[in-house]
Enzyme design. Structure first.
Site, PDB file in Angstrom:
ATOM      1  N   ASP A  48       0.853  -1.188   0.000  1.00  0.00           N
ATOM      2  CA  ASP A  48       0.000   0.000   0.000  1.00  0.00           C
ATOM      3  C   ASP A  48       0.890   1.239   0.000  1.00  0.00           C
ATOM      4  O   ASP A  48       2.111   1.133   0.095  1.00  0.00           O
ATOM      5  CB  ASP A  48      -0.933  -0.003   1.223  1.00  0.00           C
ATOM      6  CG  ASP A  48      -0.201  -0.419   2.484  1.00  0.00           C
ATOM      7  OD1 ASP A  48       0.999  -0.059   2.625  1.00  0.00           O
ATOM      8  OD2 ASP A  48      -0.798  -1.093   3.338  1.00  0.00           O
TER       9      ASP A  48
ATOM     10  N   ASP B  76       1.565   4.965   1.717  1.00  0.00           N
ATOM     11  CA  ASP B  76       1.262   5.840   2.847  1.00  0.00           C
ATOM     12  C   ASP B  76       1.824   7.229   2.592  1.00  0.00           C
ATOM     13  O   ASP B  76       2.909   7.381   2.027  1.00  0.00           O
ATOM     14  CB  ASP B  76       1.893   5.279   4.131  1.00  0.00           C
ATOM     15  CG  ASP B  76       1.272   3.950   4.521  1.00  0.00           C
ATOM     16  OD1 ASP B  76       0.073   3.751   4.271  1.00  0.00           O
ATOM     17  OD2 ASP B  76       1.996   3.092   5.067  1.00  0.00           O
TER      18      ASP B  76
ATOM     19  N   ASP C 149      10.572   3.156  13.149  1.00  0.00           N
ATOM     20  CA  ASP C 149      11.352   2.056  13.717  1.00  0.00           C
ATOM     21  C   ASP C 149      12.707   1.856  13.033  1.00  0.00           C
ATOM     22  O   ASP C 149      13.748   2.122  13.622  1.00  0.00           O
ATOM     23  CB  ASP C 149      10.527   0.756  13.772  1.00  0.00           C
ATOM     24  CG  ASP C 149       9.780   0.438  12.477  1.00  0.00           C
ATOM     25  OD1 ASP C 149       9.988   1.153  11.480  1.00  0.00           O
ATOM     26  OD2 ASP C 149       9.002  -0.538  12.469  1.00  0.00           O
TER      27      ASP C 149
HETATM   28  P1  ATP Z   1       4.429  -3.317   5.157  1.00  0.00           P
HETATM   29  O1  ATP Z   1       3.162  -2.494   5.107  1.00  0.00           O
HETATM   30  O2  ATP Z   1       5.002  -3.631   3.836  1.00  0.00           O
HETATM   31  O3  ATP Z   1       4.317  -4.484   6.033  1.00  0.00           O
HETATM   32  P2  ATP Z   1       5.457  -0.936   6.381  1.00  0.00           P
HETATM   33  O4  ATP Z   1       6.845  -0.483   6.621  1.00  0.00           O
HETATM   34  O5  ATP Z   1       4.591  -0.076   5.524  1.00  0.00           O
HETATM   35  O6  ATP Z   1       5.539  -2.404   5.836  1.00  0.00           O
HETATM   36  P3  ATP Z   1       3.475  -0.581   8.410  1.00  0.00           P
HETATM   37  O7  ATP Z   1       3.159  -1.459   9.566  1.00  0.00           O
HETATM   38  O8  ATP Z   1       2.458  -0.378   7.353  1.00  0.00           O
HETATM   39  O9  ATP Z   1       4.816  -1.146   7.786  1.00  0.00           O
HETATM   40  O10 ATP Z   1       3.905   0.807   9.012  1.00  0.00           O
HETATM   41  C1  ATP Z   1       4.132   1.961   8.210  1.00  0.00           C
HETATM   42  C2  ATP Z   1       5.311   2.743   8.730  1.00  0.00           C
HETATM   43  O11 ATP Z   1       5.023   3.208  10.065  1.00  0.00           O
HETATM   44  C3  ATP Z   1       6.608   1.945   8.861  1.00  0.00           C
HETATM   45  O12 ATP Z   1       7.339   1.946   7.665  1.00  0.00           O
HETATM   46  C4  ATP Z   1       7.328   2.656   9.981  1.00  0.00           C
HETATM   47  O13 ATP Z   1       7.992   3.793   9.489  1.00  0.00           O
HETATM   48  C5  ATP Z   1       6.191   3.132  10.876  1.00  0.00           C
HETATM   49  N1  ATP Z   1       5.916   2.201  11.975  1.00  0.00           N
HETATM   50  C6  ATP Z   1       5.011   1.207  11.986  1.00  0.00           C
HETATM   51  N2  ATP Z   1       5.005   0.541  13.158  1.00  0.00           N
HETATM   52  C7  ATP Z   1       5.938   1.126  13.939  1.00  0.00           C
HETATM   53  C8  ATP Z   1       6.412   0.914  15.263  1.00  0.00           C
HETATM   54  N3  ATP Z   1       5.919  -0.053  16.034  1.00  0.00           N
HETATM   55  N4  ATP Z   1       7.395   1.737  15.735  1.00  0.00           N
HETATM   56  C9  ATP Z   1       7.869   2.739  14.955  1.00  0.00           C
HETATM   57  N5  ATP Z   1       7.490   2.963  13.701  1.00  0.00           N
HETATM   58  C10 ATP Z   1       6.526   2.197  13.174  1.00  0.00           C
HETATM   59 MG    MG Z   2       2.485  -0.318   5.070  1.00  0.00          MG
END
Ligand code: ATP
Ligand code: MG
Length: 468
Positions: free
Chosen positions: A74, A76, A158
């Site tokens: 997705d 963001d 993170d």
């Molecule tokens: P994917 O959606 O492909 O699994 P993603 O990196 O987009 O990976 P998400 O869980 O959608 O992961 O989170 C979006 C963003 O928010 C992350 O890339 C990170 O920057 C931030 N984020 C998410 N969870 C945390 C957390 N627990 N602590 C700090 N930052 C976080």
């Molecule tokens: Mg994501």
């Protein structure tokens, strides 16, 4: 302490600025991203927010994945606009979340999530003026709802590779944490002090494993070092959140590698304590059964076939059943009720850690019950079982048990043949069973009569499930 007030242009809130790092800026000739690769809706949102005078970027997983030539799940957007300000710009926008508001902008089936820049809660100071601390005594962040600047937003993310901001208008990447360097070196590195970042949110330990498995990245040594010690902190995480995280861990196509890493980093134990115990006492069988289930799951995901969390949990927990069944049998409970009671106990116990919803716990039990029924095939039973909506899952589960070394006297093969057979062949197969005196499903009575013969194994028979 010296406090400096900072307010960015049309920034939602005034707040105290702690860190002020300048990003490394990569222009379009220094990276591989192209605006056209991104969702046009997401790009359009960024443009409109920027035109309205806000800062706005594509951020997180989509930038990371694009740099690695992976199709993002997705897109963001992060912005300096408040949720209300975002909503005012878009007719198709909805504010979601109460504690921390986000905006979902809908374009048909695609939803773009727009989040206002957030800051980390302060470690210690600034909290005197509030009765409610934002952290508990172990440093875990309890509230995470402070708007911030772009720089602060980068610092509270993170991993370095998740803190990249792409501006599709200027086609520049802003890199506050050397994320591009880590992407090039296939390294997962936490921003800031790793132990502190895990203490703030222990789920980051699971995220480390998830991304390492998905991206085939190494976990940088300082990022990996505190995990084994801090793994028990996962016990403090609400069980509903853990359910979501565990699904992401096991349903994103890299479950087999994920499982190995969870075990290695001692994260499996706080998630699945009973299964971890089975893994310790009966390592070969437990490991094979779980790995086989996860390898199948990964394959099905790659083939775009449906996967059910129930089957996955049924497999993850199955090796923990025999001990409980035996304990109940030792107390004089007959095999079948002991099996059902053990299943009930085990699921209830597991749900304290990971809140598996009812819609999945029911089918887990049905898959397990099916293991009791598949050996009983006499008369019309085999045909009735074939018509059972859980037959397929039960049969697949039987094959899984066999692949882990359980002895079932060729039951899986029998069922494979039975499904392929025509009516008269089926009648013949049933006849052969009774002439051989096989367990044809006449229940405990028949078993008692043939007590001198070879003992039949079933799921309720603890020695069967343990593969011993
Ligand atoms: P994917 O959606 O492909 O699994 P993603 O990196 O987009 O990976 P998400 O869980 O959608 O992961 O989170 C979006 C963003 O928010 C992350 O890339 C990170 O920057 C931030 N984020 C998410 N969870 C945390 C957390 N627990 N602590 C700090 N930052 C976080
Ligand atoms: Mg994501």
């Amino acid at each position: 302490m010296l406090k400096k007030l900072f307010q960015s242009f049309r920034s939602p809130l005034r707040r105290t600025q702690h860190k002020r790092s300048t990003p490394e800026v990569l222009n379009s000739s220094q990276h591989s991203l192209q605006r056209a690769q991104f969702s046009r809706y997401a790009v359009n949102i960024v443009e409109r927010l920027q035109n309205a005078g806000y800062q706005a970027y594509l951020v997180g997983g989509c930038v990371r994945d694009m740099l690695l030539n992976i199709t993002p799940k997705d897109f963001d957007v992060a912005t300096s606009a408040t949720p209300e300000q975002v909503r005012a710009e878009f007719r198709n926008a909805r504010i979601i979340g109460r504690r921390f508001k986000l905006v979902h902008i809908h374009f048909g089936r695609e939803i773009i999530e727009v989040a206002t820049f957030r800051a980390n809660h302060p470690q210690n100071d600034e909290e005197e003026d509030t009765n409610q601390s934002s952290r508990n005594e172990s440093g875990r962040i309890l509230r995470d709802n402070v708007y911030g600047t772009l720089e602060e937003d980068a610092q509270r993310r993170d991993f370095t590779i998740n803190a990249l901001y792409y501006d599709p208008v200027s086609e520049r990447i802003l890199d506050y944490a050397n994320g591009v360097h880590d992407i090039r070196n296939n390294l997962l590195r936490l921003i800031g002090d790793p132990a502190q970042r895990y203490q703030e949110d222990p789920v980051r330990m699971l995220r480390a494993v998830r991304f390492a498995a998905k991206l085939n990245f190494g976990i940088e040594k300082h990022t990996a070092a505190p995990i084994r010690d801090l793994a028990p902190m996962l016990r403090e995480i609400p069980s509903a959140r853990l359910f979501e995280e565990v699904l992401k861990l096991f349903l994103s196509g890299y479950a087999a590698d994920t499982f190995e890493m969870l075990v290695d980093l001692q994260l499996f134990d706080p998630l699945f304590p009973a299964s971890a115990e089975a893994l310790e006492h009966n390592p070969t069988y437990t490991h094979t059964l779980i790995s086989e289930a996860l390898i199948n799951t990964d394959l099905r995901i790659k083939q775009n076939k449906p996967v059910t969390p129930a089957f996955l949990f049924a497999a993850l927990l199955w090796p923990a059943l025999p001990k409980r069944v035996m304990r109940l049998q030792d107390r004089g409970m007959p095999a079948i009720p002991a099996m059902q009671e053990a299943a009930h106990e085990l699921i209830a116990e597991q749900c304290q850690r990971i809140a598996i919803p009812k819609r999945f716990t029911m089918p887990i039990r049905e898959i397990w019950d099916m293991q009791e029924r598949l050996p009983r095939r006499s008369g019309k039973r085999a045909d009735l079982l074939l018509d059972n909506p859980r037959f397929r899952a039960g049969y697949d589960f039987l094959l899984l048990r066999e692949s882990a070394g359980e002895q079932t006297d060729g039951l899986g093969e029998w069922w494979t043949d039975y499904q392929d057979a025509n009516d008269s062949q089926r009648r013949e197969m049933i006849k052969e069973l009774s002439s051989k005196g096989e367990a044809t499903g006449d229940g405990p009575k028949k078993r008692r009569r043939s007590s001198g013969s070879k003992r039949k194994r079933s799921a309720g028979d603890a020695s069967s499930a343990s593969g011993e």
